[in-house]
Design a protein around this motif. Structure first.
Motif, short mmCIF file in Angstrom:
data_model
loop_
_atom_site.label_atom_id
_atom_site.label_comp_id
_atom_site.label_asym_id
_atom_site.label_seq_id
_atom_site.Cartn_x
_atom_site.Cartn_y
_atom_site.Cartn_z
N MET A 6 0.85 -1.19 0.00
CA MET A 6 0.00 0.00 0.00
C MET A 6 0.88 1.24 0.00
O MET A 6 1.71 1.42 0.89
CB MET A 6 -0.93 0.03 1.21
N TYR A 7 0.70 2.07 -1.02
CA TYR A 7 1.33 3.39 -1.07
C TYR A 7 0.40 4.32 -0.30
O TYR A 7 -0.81 4.32 -0.51
CB TYR A 7 1.46 3.87 -2.51
N TYR A 8 0.97 5.14 0.58
CA TYR A 8 0.13 5.95 1.46
C TYR A 8 0.85 7.23 1.89
O TYR A 8 2.04 7.41 1.64
CB TYR A 8 -0.26 5.15 2.70
N THR A 53 -3.71 9.37 -6.60
CA THR A 53 -4.20 9.53 -5.23
C THR A 53 -3.73 8.38 -4.35
O THR A 53 -3.39 7.30 -4.83
CB THR A 53 -5.73 9.58 -5.21
N VAL A 54 -3.70 8.63 -3.05
CA VAL A 54 -3.39 7.58 -2.09
C VAL A 54 -4.64 7.26 -1.29
O VAL A 54 -5.49 8.12 -1.14
CB VAL A 54 -2.23 7.99 -1.15
N PRO A 55 -4.77 6.04 -0.83
CA PRO A 55 -3.82 4.96 -1.02
C PRO A 55 -3.98 4.31 -2.39
O PRO A 55 -5.02 4.43 -3.02
CB PRO A 55 -4.22 3.96 0.07
N GLN A 56 -2.93 3.64 -2.81
CA GLN A 56 -2.99 2.73 -3.95
C GLN A 56 -2.55 1.38 -3.39
O GLN A 56 -1.47 1.26 -2.80
CB GLN A 56 -2.09 3.18 -5.10
N THR A 62 -2.19 -7.84 -8.53
CA THR A 62 -3.46 -7.19 -8.83
C THR A 62 -3.52 -5.79 -8.22
O THR A 62 -3.32 -5.63 -7.01
CB THR A 62 -4.64 -8.02 -8.28
N HIS A 63 -3.81 -4.82 -9.07
CA HIS A 63 -4.01 -3.45 -8.58
C HIS A 63 -5.45 -3.35 -8.10
O HIS A 63 -6.38 -3.40 -8.89
CB HIS A 63 -3.74 -2.43 -9.68
N VAL A 64 -5.64 -3.23 -6.80
CA VAL A 64 -6.97 -3.12 -6.21
C VAL A 64 -7.52 -1.73 -6.43
O VAL A 64 -8.70 -1.54 -6.73
CB VAL A 64 -6.92 -3.45 -4.70
N GLY A 65 -6.68 -0.72 -6.25
CA GLY A 65 -7.12 0.67 -6.34
C GLY A 65 -6.98 1.33 -4.99
O GLY A 65 -6.03 1.06 -4.26
N GLY A 66 -7.96 2.15 -4.63
CA GLY A 66 -7.91 2.89 -3.38
C GLY A 66 -8.74 2.27 -2.28
O GLY A 66 -9.18 1.11 -2.36
N CYS A 67 -8.98 3.05 -1.26
CA CYS A 67 -9.71 2.59 -0.08
C CYS A 67 -11.12 2.13 -0.43
O CYS A 67 -11.56 1.07 0.01
CB CYS A 67 -9.75 3.72 0.95
N ASP A 68 -11.84 2.93 -1.21
CA ASP A 68 -13.21 2.56 -1.59
C ASP A 68 -13.23 1.24 -2.35
O ASP A 68 -14.13 0.42 -2.17
CB ASP A 68 -13.87 3.66 -2.41
N ASP A 69 -12.24 1.04 -3.21
CA ASP A 69 -12.15 -0.21 -3.97
C ASP A 69 -11.89 -1.40 -3.04
O ASP A 69 -12.46 -2.48 -3.23
CB ASP A 69 -11.04 -0.12 -5.02
N LEU A 70 -11.03 -1.20 -2.05
CA LEU A 70 -10.74 -2.25 -1.08
C LEU A 70 -12.00 -2.63 -0.31
O LEU A 70 -12.31 -3.82 -0.16
CB LEU A 70 -9.64 -1.78 -0.12
N TYR A 71 -12.75 -1.63 0.16
CA TYR A 71 -13.98 -1.90 0.89
C TYR A 71 -15.05 -2.52 -0.01
O TYR A 71 -15.83 -3.36 0.45
CB TYR A 71 -14.50 -0.63 1.57
N ALA A 72 -15.08 -2.15 -1.28
CA ALA A 72 -16.04 -2.75 -2.22
C ALA A 72 -15.76 -4.24 -2.37
O ALA A 72 -16.69 -5.05 -2.40
CB ALA A 72 -15.99 -2.04 -3.57
N LEU A 73 -14.48 -4.61 -2.45
CA LEU A 73 -14.13 -6.04 -2.51
C LEU A 73 -14.58 -6.75 -1.24
O LEU A 73 -15.11 -7.86 -1.29
CB LEU A 73 -12.63 -6.21 -2.70
#
Length: 85
Positions: A6-8, A53-56, A62-73
């Protein structure tokens, strides 16, 4: 378990939310603070297909994306399978 990166930035509330979810799941991850290592920002942008943008977040390759993407998963019940590989 797949390696997680996680880049932050420490002042980012979305980064903290992502950290909290990963920690609650017992995931140890490589954290890259782009405010302390500004040279890694270009690395992040390249790996994240231009996203600045962070986080990435990356799980394995696999590139998940950001925080919202992580929570969506997580909410879709797919995060555990991705972490397991």
């Amino acid at each position: 378990m797949q390696p997680v990166t996680m880049y932050y930035k420490p002042t980012c509330p979305y980064c903290q939310r992502a950290h909290n979810l990963l920690t609650a799941k017992g995931v140890q991850y490589e954290g890259i603070d782009i405010s302390r290592e500004p040279g890694r920002r270009n690395e992040m942008i390249s790996r994240a297909n231009g996203r600045q943008t962070v986080p990435q977040i990356f799980i394995g390759t696999t590139h998940v994306g950001g925080c919202d993407d992580l929570y969506a998963l997580e909410n879709a019940g797919k995060l555990d399978a991705l972490l397991a590989g």
